[in-house]
Design a protein around this motif. Structure first.
Motif, short mmCIF file in Angstrom:
data_model
loop_
_atom_site.label_atom_id
_atom_site.label_comp_id
_atom_site.label_asym_id
_atom_site.label_seq_id
_atom_site.Cartn_x
_atom_site.Cartn_y
_atom_site.Cartn_z
N PHE A 186 0.71 -1.16 -0.03
CA PHE A 186 0.04 0.03 0.15
C PHE A 186 0.65 1.29 0.02
CE2 PHE A 186 -2.91 -2.98 2.38
CZ PHE A 186 -3.85 -3.09 0.97
N ASP A 187 1.99 1.18 0.80
CA ASP A 187 2.99 2.33 0.62
C ASP A 187 4.22 1.84 1.55
OD1 ASP A 187 2.53 2.84 3.86
OD2 ASP A 187 0.70 3.51 3.31
N PHE A 379 -6.03 -2.29 -7.77
CA PHE A 379 -5.22 -1.13 -7.96
C PHE A 379 -4.65 -0.87 -9.23
CE2 PHE A 379 -2.17 -3.90 -6.76
CZ PHE A 379 -0.92 -3.44 -7.40
N THR A 405 -2.60 4.02 -4.92
CA THR A 405 -2.36 4.15 -3.71
C THR A 405 -1.87 5.50 -3.20
OG1 THR A 405 -0.27 3.25 -3.63
CG2 THR A 405 -2.14 1.67 -3.40
#
Length: 470
Positions: A186-187, A379, A405
């Motif tokens: 996600f990050d 995504f 994201t």
């Protein structure tokens, strides 16, 4: 496109075109120069994905002293980071999902792969890719779900009893198989959670899973030195590498006649193709066939650039591709190990809106109108690749892509749309969030839509144009 029918048709053409001077192409066969060139063209198109995939697998699972080595055969190698410009074995890699890699030799017995329970909002997949580079099957979020499960992976001809506790059986038509794992990140702060998922990936032989004695081990493979990315295009040893890989690829019934044809120039499972024994005329004919194969690819690339062929057309199972060997070669050259369309699609930009090739000497914008972002269940991302290598691009801010994201970081247009900036120079701090750094020279950019929605697959949604800033 080069299908089996095209191959046989080319043979008929040679038969009616007259026979040129015959020169031995192997110890067993002689063939005319005209036909040798045609067969070499066909065999190169057919064999490129197998030879290039072997090059990568050798680096990942065989060459223990090399910088790209992952793990021995039968062991999972987790890469707890995204790919960077330092990763050069695979062309057009993603930098979204940390990978795990596994090389399986299925000759002795099947393997059982265990996957852990994964959060339902985190996309992951296992792509099972055989020695032909067909995507034979999948496991993961979009296919088997997010629950923990055991998967049985079996080789050609295995007809044993499926044990209890197996959710899905993966059947490979080649002895060598490579499961490719992808886990969504996600990050950067999320990497420890990805590591936990990766730690839950397990593999063991079926005998171990059953608590039984292992069967007699198959004879060890004497792996041959692969060619490099460059020498695959210049060395006739290419055909010997192909012959080696074909040993572990039982001939599909649809290709029996094709293999007989290839054998006329010494191409086939276990055969020896000796370039040193070719006459100068035959060498020129074989090299001409290789050049013809790359000309075929160049024509296909024009269709890609024009949108007449897309990634949805070229990645998939043998049945899906229907023995379209040029599509399979194109897929390998442009992005080997790409996903089948239900798992991901890859609209890419090789040209701008004015049909000009992309270069870092120019500046470009890519604008998604309001409510027209790539439609996905998982995504999407936009990744930069320097050409002709098709590798990630070094840049001052170590940014290799923009993805969904990062939506909270992007600056939106006044109407709610999103404009991304593609250029070599930093546009300034106020615009940096939307900047995808480009190299100084030629490049391509790829959209990736993971687990695409129906409108992305049926053509209702189309990628927006890439506009040059003037």
């Amino acid at each position: 496109m080069l299908t089996k029918r095209d191959f046989l048709r080319s043979a008929a053409f040679v038969a009616t075109a007259g026979i040129a001077k015959s020169v031995p192409a192997s110890a067993e066969n002689s063939v005319s120069l005209v036909e040798a060139r045609r067969i070499a063209r066909e065999a190169y198109v057919y064999g490129f994905p197998l030879v290039d995939s072997y090059r990568i697998q050798y680096k990942y699972f065989v060459d223990r002293t090399g910088p790209e080595f992952k793990a021995p055969w039968g062991q999972i190698a987790n890469t707890p980071r995204v790919y960077t410009p330092a990763d050069t074995a695979v062309q057009t890699p993603n930098s979204d999902t940390p990978y795990s890699w596994l090389g399986l030799d299925l000759r002795t017995e099947p393997f059982v792969i265990a996957v852990p329970e994964v959060e339902k909002n985190r996309y992951y997949s296992i792509q099972f890719t055989d020695a032909y580079t067909f995507n034979i099957d999948y496991a993961g979020t979009s296919t088997t779900g997010s629950d923990a499960a055991n998967l049985l992976v079996v080789g050609p001809g295995w007809r044993g009893e499926i044990p209890k506790g197996i959710k899905k059986v993966i059947r490979s038509e080649t002895d060598i198989l490579m499961p490719i794992y992808r886990v969504q990140l996600f990050d950067p702060t999320d990497i420890d959670n990805v590591k936990k998922v990766q730690a839950g990936f397990k593999v063991q032989p079926l005998s171990s899973f059953l608590g039984k004695a292992a069967p007699k081990t198959a004879r060890p493979i004497n792996f041959v030195e692969p060619l490099t990315v460059e020498t695959q295009k210049t060395s006739l040893e290419f055909f010997n590498i192909l012959n080696f890989v074909l040993r572990y690829c039982p001939t599909d019934p649809s290709e029996v006649e094709l293999m007989k044809r290839f054998a006329r120039i010494g191409v086939g499972a276990g055969k020896t193709f000796d370039p040193g024994k070719l006459s100068p005329e035959m060498t020129k004919a074989i090299e001409g066939g290789r050049a013809d194969a790359w000309a075929d690819f160049a024509t296909l690339l024009q269709k890609f650039d024009g949108g007449k062929v897309t990634s949805s057309d070229v990645f998939g199972t043998r049945k899906f591709l229907n023995n379209n060997y040029l599509y399979r070669m194109g897929a390998a050259v442009l992005g080997i190990y790409g996903n089948s369309k239900k798992e991901a699609i890859y609209p890419f930009y090789g040209l701008d809106e004015a049909n000009q090739k992309l270069t870092g000497t120019n500046k470009y914008t890519l604008r998604f109108p309001p409510d027209k972002l790539p439609p996905v269940n998982a995504f999407w991302s936009l990744t930069m690749y320097r050409m002709p290598e098709s590798l990630l691009v070094d840049n001052p801010i170590n940014r290799y892509l923009l993805n969904s994201t990062m939506m909270s970081q992007f600056k939106r247009d006044a109407d709610g749309g999103l404009t991304l900036l593609i250029q070599n120079e930093n546009p300034g701090k106020d615009k940096e969030a939307n900047w995808l750094p480009a190299p100084q020279g030629p490049f391509r950019i790829y959209l990736r839509l993971y687990w695409p929605k129906a409108e992305a697959l049926n053509g209702k949604w189309q990628k927006p144009p890439l506009k040059r800033v003037t």
